[in-house]
Motif scaffolding. Structure first.
Motif, short mmCIF file in Angstrom:
data_model
loop_
_atom_site.label_atom_id
_atom_site.label_comp_id
_atom_site.label_asym_id
_atom_site.label_seq_id
_atom_site.Cartn_x
_atom_site.Cartn_y
_atom_site.Cartn_z
N VAL A 13 0.87 -1.19 0.00
CA VAL A 13 0.00 0.00 0.00
C VAL A 13 0.90 1.23 0.00
O VAL A 13 1.80 1.34 0.84
CB VAL A 13 -0.92 0.02 1.24
CG1 VAL A 13 -1.73 1.31 1.28
CG2 VAL A 13 -1.83 -1.20 1.24
N ILE A 14 0.65 2.13 -0.94
CA ILE A 14 1.45 3.36 -1.01
C ILE A 14 0.52 4.56 -1.10
O ILE A 14 -0.26 4.69 -2.05
CB ILE A 14 2.43 3.33 -2.20
CG1 ILE A 14 3.43 2.19 -2.00
CG2 ILE A 14 3.13 4.69 -2.33
CD1 ILE A 14 4.46 2.07 -3.08
N GLU A 15 0.61 5.42 -0.11
CA GLU A 15 -0.18 6.66 -0.07
C GLU A 15 0.71 7.89 0.19
O GLU A 15 0.20 8.96 0.43
CB GLU A 15 -1.26 6.57 1.01
CG GLU A 15 -2.31 5.50 0.76
CD GLU A 15 -3.17 5.72 -0.47
OE1 GLU A 15 -3.03 6.73 -1.18
OE2 GLU A 15 -4.02 4.85 -0.74
N MET A 16 2.02 7.70 0.16
CA MET A 16 2.92 8.83 0.44
C MET A 16 3.23 9.62 -0.83
O MET A 16 3.16 9.09 -1.93
CB MET A 16 4.19 8.36 1.12
CG MET A 16 4.93 7.32 0.32
SD MET A 16 6.30 6.55 1.18
CE MET A 16 5.68 6.24 2.77
N ARG A 17 3.57 10.89 -0.65
CA ARG A 17 3.85 11.78 -1.78
C ARG A 17 5.11 11.39 -2.53
O ARG A 17 5.19 11.56 -3.73
CB ARG A 17 3.97 13.23 -1.30
CG ARG A 17 2.63 13.86 -0.99
CD ARG A 17 2.73 15.36 -0.79
NE ARG A 17 3.30 16.12 -1.88
CZ ARG A 17 2.67 16.46 -3.02
NH1 ARG A 17 1.43 16.05 -3.21
NH2 ARG A 17 3.26 17.18 -3.93
N ASP A 18 6.12 10.93 -1.83
CA ASP A 18 7.40 10.59 -2.46
C ASP A 18 7.72 9.12 -2.20
O ASP A 18 8.35 8.79 -1.20
CB ASP A 18 8.50 11.50 -1.91
CG ASP A 18 8.24 12.95 -2.23
OD1 ASP A 18 7.99 13.26 -3.41
OD2 ASP A 18 8.26 13.77 -1.30
N THR A 69 -5.21 4.76 -3.05
CA THR A 69 -6.40 5.57 -3.34
C THR A 69 -6.00 6.79 -4.16
O THR A 69 -6.86 7.55 -4.59
CB THR A 69 -7.08 6.06 -2.05
OG1 THR A 69 -6.19 6.92 -1.34
CG2 THR A 69 -7.52 4.90 -1.17
N GLY A 70 -4.68 6.98 -4.34
CA GLY A 70 -4.18 8.13 -5.07
C GLY A 70 -3.83 9.30 -4.19
O GLY A 70 -3.40 10.35 -4.67
N LEU A 71 -4.00 9.16 -2.90
CA LEU A 71 -3.75 10.25 -1.96
C LEU A 71 -2.35 10.84 -2.15
O LEU A 71 -2.18 12.06 -2.23
CB LEU A 71 -3.94 9.77 -0.52
CG LEU A 71 -3.77 10.79 0.58
CD1 LEU A 71 -4.86 11.86 0.46
CD2 LEU A 71 -3.86 10.11 1.93
N GLY A 72 -1.34 10.01 -2.24
CA GLY A 72 0.03 10.49 -2.37
C GLY A 72 0.32 11.13 -3.71
O GLY A 72 1.15 12.04 -3.80
N ALA A 73 -0.34 10.67 -4.76
CA ALA A 73 -0.10 11.22 -6.09
C ALA A 73 -0.77 12.58 -6.26
O ALA A 73 -0.33 13.40 -7.06
CB ALA A 73 -0.60 10.26 -7.16
N GLY A 74 -1.82 12.82 -5.51
CA GLY A 74 -2.48 14.12 -5.52
C GLY A 74 -3.24 14.46 -6.79
O GLY A 74 -3.57 13.59 -7.60
#
Length: 98
Positions: free
Chosen positions: A34-39, A53-58
């Protein structure tokens, strides 16, 4: 190892009515992450099914492109996006890169 096709046939996944947007289902999956971080640099070892969920990609297309490029360069095998909380549709920058 399971393939993406195997995962898509799991009852719990089938109930979510997944839709394949691009690519194939033959790839073998070594792990899921699971990856939700920006970097998301230096998180993957290759062969992962990345869940997001795309949270990190913005919302910024340039950041989305950099975000997905990082995952691809790290060897991501497949990307599963849960729509609704961050995105209503998978953004063109993400689809185009995949």
């Amino acid at each position: 190892m399971l393939s993406l096709a195997d995962v898509l046939e799991l009852p719990v996944i089938r109930r979510a009515l997944p839709e394949l947007i691009t690519g194939g289902v033959e790839c073998e999956l070594r792990w899921s992450h699971v990856i939700e971080m920006r970097d998301p640099d230096d998180l993957l070892k290759g062969g992962e099914l990345v869940l997001t969920t795309g949270l990190g990609a913005g919302d910024d297309p340039a950041h989305q492109a950099a975000w997905i490029r990082s995952l691809i360069e790290q060897g991501m095998a497949a990307l599963a996006v849960e729509l609704g909380s961050s995105w209503r549709d998978v953004p063109p920058a993400i689809v185009g890169a995949c």
